[in-house]
Structure formats: structure tokens, C-alpha cells
Design a protein around this motif. Structure first.
Motif, PDB file in Angstrom:
ATOM      1  N   LEU A 170      55.054  40.570  43.008  1.00  0.00           N
ATOM      2  CA  LEU A 170      53.880  40.464  42.151  1.00  0.00           C
ATOM      3  C   LEU A 170      54.039  41.325  40.907  1.00  0.00           C
ATOM      4  O   LEU A 170      53.549  40.958  39.828  1.00  0.00           O
ATOM      5  N   ARG A 171      54.696  42.460  41.048  1.00  0.00           N
ATOM      6  CA  ARG A 171      54.912  43.322  39.892  1.00  0.00           C
ATOM      7  C   ARG A 171      55.804  42.639  38.859  1.00  0.00           C
ATOM      8  O   ARG A 171      55.542  42.691  37.656  1.00  0.00           O
ATOM      9  N   GLU A 172      56.845  41.972  39.313  1.00  0.00           N
ATOM     10  CA  GLU A 172      57.736  41.264  38.391  1.00  0.00           C
ATOM     11  C   GLU A 172      57.011  40.114  37.699  1.00  0.00           C
ATOM     12  O   GLU A 172      57.194  39.882  36.497  1.00  0.00           O
ATOM     13  N   ILE A 173      56.196  39.385  38.464  1.00  0.00           N
ATOM     14  CA  ILE A 173      55.438  38.286  37.857  1.00  0.00           C
ATOM     15  C   ILE A 173      54.451  38.828  36.833  1.00  0.00           C
ATOM     16  O   ILE A 173      54.243  38.232  35.763  1.00  0.00           O
ATOM     17  N   GLU A 174      53.845  39.961  37.130  1.00  0.00           N
ATOM     18  CA  GLU A 174      52.891  40.566  36.200  1.00  0.00           C
ATOM     19  C   GLU A 174      53.577  40.977  34.897  1.00  0.00           C
ATOM     20  O   GLU A 174      53.036  40.784  33.797  1.00  0.00           O
ATOM     21  N   LEU A 175      54.797  41.513  35.007  1.00  0.00           N
ATOM     22  CA  LEU A 175      55.555  41.879  33.809  1.00  0.00           C
ATOM     23  C   LEU A 175      55.952  40.648  33.002  1.00  0.00           C
ATOM     24  O   LEU A 175      55.931  40.663  31.768  1.00  0.00           O
TER      25      LEU A 175
ATOM     26  N   GLY B 211      52.370  42.856  47.873  1.00  0.00           N
ATOM     27  CA  GLY B 211      53.041  41.721  47.253  1.00  0.00           C
ATOM     28  C   GLY B 211      54.529  41.891  47.112  1.00  0.00           C
ATOM     29  O   GLY B 211      55.193  41.070  46.494  1.00  0.00           O
ATOM     30  N   ALA B 212      55.087  42.991  47.640  1.00  0.00           N
ATOM     31  CA  ALA B 212      56.532  43.194  47.549  1.00  0.00           C
ATOM     32  C   ALA B 212      57.258  42.186  48.427  1.00  0.00           C
ATOM     33  O   ALA B 212      56.741  41.726  49.439  1.00  0.00           O
ATOM     34  N   ALA B 213      58.474  41.847  48.050  1.00  0.00           N
ATOM     35  CA  ALA B 213      59.269  40.893  48.816  1.00  0.00           C
ATOM     36  C   ALA B 213      59.696  41.525  50.129  1.00  0.00           C
ATOM     37  O   ALA B 213      59.962  42.728  50.194  1.00  0.00           O
ATOM     38  N   PRO B 214      59.745  40.755  51.215  1.00  0.00           N
ATOM     39  CA  PRO B 214      60.191  41.303  52.503  1.00  0.00           C
ATOM     40  C   PRO B 214      61.610  41.814  52.419  1.00  0.00           C
ATOM     41  O   PRO B 214      62.400  41.419  51.555  1.00  0.00           O
ATOM     42  N   ALA B 215      61.947  42.731  53.338  1.00  0.00           N
ATOM     43  CA  ALA B 215      63.294  43.279  53.361  1.00  0.00           C
ATOM     44  C   ALA B 215      64.295  42.171  53.659  1.00  0.00           C
ATOM     45  O   ALA B 215      64.111  41.373  54.574  1.00  0.00           O
ATOM     46  N   GLY B 216      65.379  42.152  52.925  1.00  0.00           N
ATOM     47  CA  GLY B 216      66.396  41.135  53.134  1.00  0.00           C
ATOM     48  C   GLY B 216      66.173  39.862  52.354  1.00  0.00           C
ATOM     49  O   GLY B 216      67.046  39.002  52.320  1.00  0.00           O
TER      50      GLY B 216
ATOM     51  N   LEU C 166      52.917  30.940  35.807  1.00  0.00           N
ATOM     52  CA  LEU C 166      53.080  32.288  36.335  1.00  0.00           C
ATOM     53  C   LEU C 166      51.781  32.822  36.915  1.00  0.00           C
ATOM     54  O   LEU C 166      51.791  33.537  37.933  1.00  0.00           O
ATOM     55  N   GLN C 167      50.644  32.482  36.294  1.00  0.00           N
ATOM     56  CA  GLN C 167      49.366  32.934  36.814  1.00  0.00           C
ATOM     57  C   GLN C 167      49.085  32.315  38.175  1.00  0.00           C
ATOM     58  O   GLN C 167      48.603  32.987  39.093  1.00  0.00           O
ATOM     59  N   MET C 168      49.418  31.039  38.326  1.00  0.00           N
ATOM     60  CA  MET C 168      49.240  30.381  39.623  1.00  0.00           C
ATOM     61  C   MET C 168      50.168  30.987  40.671  1.00  0.00           C
ATOM     62  O   MET C 168      49.759  31.234  41.821  1.00  0.00           O
ATOM     63  N   GLN C 169      51.404  31.260  40.284  1.00  0.00           N
ATOM     64  CA  GLN C 169      52.341  31.882  41.215  1.00  0.00           C
ATOM     65  C   GLN C 169      51.878  33.285  41.602  1.00  0.00           C
ATOM     66  O   GLN C 169      52.001  33.692  42.765  1.00  0.00           O
ATOM     67  N   TYR C 170      51.334  34.003  40.637  1.00  0.00           N
ATOM     68  CA  TYR C 170      50.831  35.355  40.925  1.00  0.00           C
ATOM     69  C   TYR C 170      49.647  35.306  41.891  1.00  0.00           C
ATOM     70  O   TYR C 170      49.574  36.093  42.842  1.00  0.00           O
ATOM     71  N   ASN C 171      48.726  34.382  41.658  1.00  0.00           N
ATOM     72  CA  ASN C 171      47.556  34.275  42.547  1.00  0.00           C
ATOM     73  C   ASN C 171      47.966  33.900  43.968  1.00  0.00           C
ATOM     74  O   ASN C 171      47.432  34.450  44.946  1.00  0.00           O
ATOM     75  N   ARG C 172      48.909  32.962  44.080  1.00  0.00           N
ATOM     76  CA  ARG C 172      49.360  32.565  45.413  1.00  0.00           C
ATOM     77  C   ARG C 172      50.058  33.719  46.127  1.00  0.00           C
ATOM     78  O   ARG C 172      49.841  33.955  47.328  1.00  0.00           O
TER      79      ARG C 172
END
Length: 317
Positions: free
Chosen positions: A30-35, A18-23, A271-277
Motif C-alpha cells: 500500500l505504501r508503494e501504491i500511495e507513492l 498492507g505490507a506484502a506477505p513474507a516470501g 491505482l486508487q482502485m488497487q489501493y482501496n482493494r
């Protein structure tokens, strides 16, 4: 060549699911949304607890307000039977608020009413009339708008339910302050219902005004008696304003915490919907890369288990 291309694809894989692509910029992982979800859930717990506390205190504040209104009614009866004549235009404004926040616009309400009264430039009082404030919140607001008129402030008054001793102490300090004034106006919040309030101004007669009143001149009274009566009337009016303002504050705090809890709940859903997507997109992308690429079997098994563990963990949220 095949091994090198495979290693190149493996190296280009995101290190965290779930990490953002480079650049990529401004993309929440996903980690930020979870926090964020965790923080908003904690805030929701706090606001719900504060709403329950304010609801409990509101019932006590309303009972105290009913008792405090009796003092204000007694003042009105005295002044109605013996109206005083205005002998000057220097009016003392006593603004009643509190030291606590998180209660909506309860403090700015009386501050705006005071600023509006001075902005109208009413001919019944001078523009350099003194202002005394009960509470740090309105003090901070009026110190910016009318700094030259602010002569005295009070804090730590009515931290719980206001008492007559608090009002008597304020009235005693006002009488001993040496500030010159011809009349007194108390600006406070009037309790309309459990969900609404409005600013109001009540007039209180001074000792000199009572002496000039026709109703009081009919009786022979010493100067000390009139002075004590004026101070007692001021304490009564301040006590009534403090209790009514306290009830408005608890009502406003309960409504503010209720709205904050609803906003937190809406934010949690978004945020939960954004996390699931984001989780589904990340898993899909990794599965596509595994299926379409020439990847060793051990790598496929590893990422399949990672996707399964992430899916189970996200479903438990």
C-alpha cells in the motif's frame, strides 16, 4: 503454550498495514501504491499546466504563421512568373524543426520525410546532396540515419515566435558556408488544422538558376542584384517555414499534453482502485486473525484502532 502460540502469531503479523506477505514477490504494498499515486498526480498537474501554456501560445503562433505565409506567397509569385531551369542535380535540403521536445512526433515527421526522399533515390538529385538542419531534435535523428550528408546545423532558432531576423541570419550563414549546391529544398511541417499537420517540401531557386531564367534574362541586372534577390528569397522561404513549423509544434504539444493528462487520470483511477482493494484486504485479514486467534484484549483494542485510523485516512484520499 498458549502464550507462546499467541506471540508466534503476533510476530508473524506484518509490521505495516498492507505490507506484502513474507516470501511474496512483485506485490506492491500500500505504501508503494500511495507513492505512485502521488507521483502520477504531480505529473498530471504538470501536463495540464503545459497544455494551458501551449493553448495560449498556439493563438499567437497562428497569427505569426499568417504573417509569415505572406512571405512565402511573395516568393511563389516571383518564381511562377520567372521559372528557372534546373542546371544540376546537387540539391541542398534544409530541414526545419526546433530544440524543444514533449510535442509528439513533430520532429520525427520531417526527419522521416527527409529519409524517405533519400531512400527513393530520385533521379532529380544526387544521393550525396548536403543536409542542413534547424533544431537539435531532428539533428539527433538525421545524424544517425544520414551522417555523411549532414554538413551544418543551427540551434537556438525560434525559441519563442520566429522572426525574420532569425531567418535572415540562417540564410546568411548558408550563403557564406561554401557548400556547393544547384537547388534548395526546405523540408518543414505544414499546418493543416489545430489537430493535424503533414510534412511538406518547398523548392527555392538559387542565384545561378535565376540568372538562367528566361524571365530574368529579359532585364539587365547586375550579378549582385540577382545574388541579393536569391538570398532574400531564401530568407523569405525559411521564415515562412519557421512560423508554420512553430504553429505545428505548439498544436502538437497541446495535443500531446492533453493525451498525457488523460492517461495520467486513467492511471490514477486504476491505482486508487488497487489501493482501496489492498487496504480492504489487509484490514479484513487482520480482523480475521484477531477474531479467530486467542489474542489478549489489549492487542485486539490496539489493532482495532489501527484499522480504524487507516480506514479514515484512506477515505480522505
Amino acid at each position: 503454550m498458549l502464550a507462546r502460540s499467541t506471540l508466534g502469531r503476533v510476530a508473524s503479523q506484518p509490521k505495516v498495514l498492507g505490507a506484502a506477505p513474507a516470501g511474496a514477490r512483485n506485490m506492491a504494498t500500500l505504501r508503494e501504491i500511495e507513492l505512485r499515486l502521488k507521483s502520477v498526480r504531480n505529473i498530471e498537474k504538470i501536463t495540464k499546466s503545459m497544455k494551458m501554456i501551449a493553448s495560449t501560445k498556439l493563438a499567437k503562433a497562428q497569427r505569426a504563421m499568417q504573417a509569415g505565409k505572406e512571405y512565402g506567397i511573395a516568393n511563389s509569385e516571383v518564381f511562377n512568373h520567372a521559372p528557372a531551369e534546373q542546371s544540376g542535380k546537387r540539391k541542398l535540403f534544409i530541414v526545419v524543426s526546433s530544440d524543444k521536445g514533449l510535442c509528439g512526433g513533430i520532429h520525427s515527421s520531417v526527419s522521416k520525410q527527409t529519409r524517405r526522399t533519400f531512400a527513393e533515390k530520385d533521379a532529380t538529385f544526387e544521393t550525396d546532396s548536403p543536409i542542413m538542419v534547424i533544431g537539435d531534435k531532428s539533428k539527433a535523428q538525421l545524424s544517425r540515419a544520414l551522417p555523411k550528408n549532414l554538413v551544418m546545423t543551427f540551434n537556438q532558432i525560434g525559441r519563442d515566435i520566429p522572426t525574420f531576423a532569425d531567418a535572415a541570419g540562417v540564410a546568411d550563414l548558408i550563403m557564406k558556408s561554401g557548400v556547393e549546391y544547384d537547388s534548395i529544398a526546405i523540408v518543414y511541417n505544414k499546418f493543416v488544422s489545430a489537430i493535424s499537420y503533414e510534412p511538406a517540401i518547398v523548392e527555392v531557386e538559387t542565384a545561378d538558376a535565376l540568372k538562367e531564367s528566361a524571365g530574368f534574362r529579359a532585364y539587365e541586372m547586375e550579378d549582385d542584384v540577382t545574388k541579393d534577390l536569391a538570398e532574400f528569397s531564401l530568407a523569405n522561404a525559411i521564415f515562412a517555414a519557421l512560423t508554420e513549423g512553430h504553429a505545428c509544434e505548439q498544436s502538437a504539444r497541446r495535443n500531446a499534453m492533453d493525451n498525457a493528462s488523460k492517461n495520467a487520470s486513467d492511471m490514477i483511477n486504476r491505482l486508487q482502485m488497487q489501493y482501496n482493494r489492498g487496504r480492504q484486504a489487509a484490514i479484513t485479514n487482520e480482523l480475521v486473525d484477531i477474531i479467530t486467534g486467542d489474542v489478549p484484549r489489549s492487542y485486539i483494542v490496539f489493532w482495532t484502532w489501527v484499522a480504524h485510523i487507516r480506514y479514515v485516512g484512506a477515505s480522505a484520499l
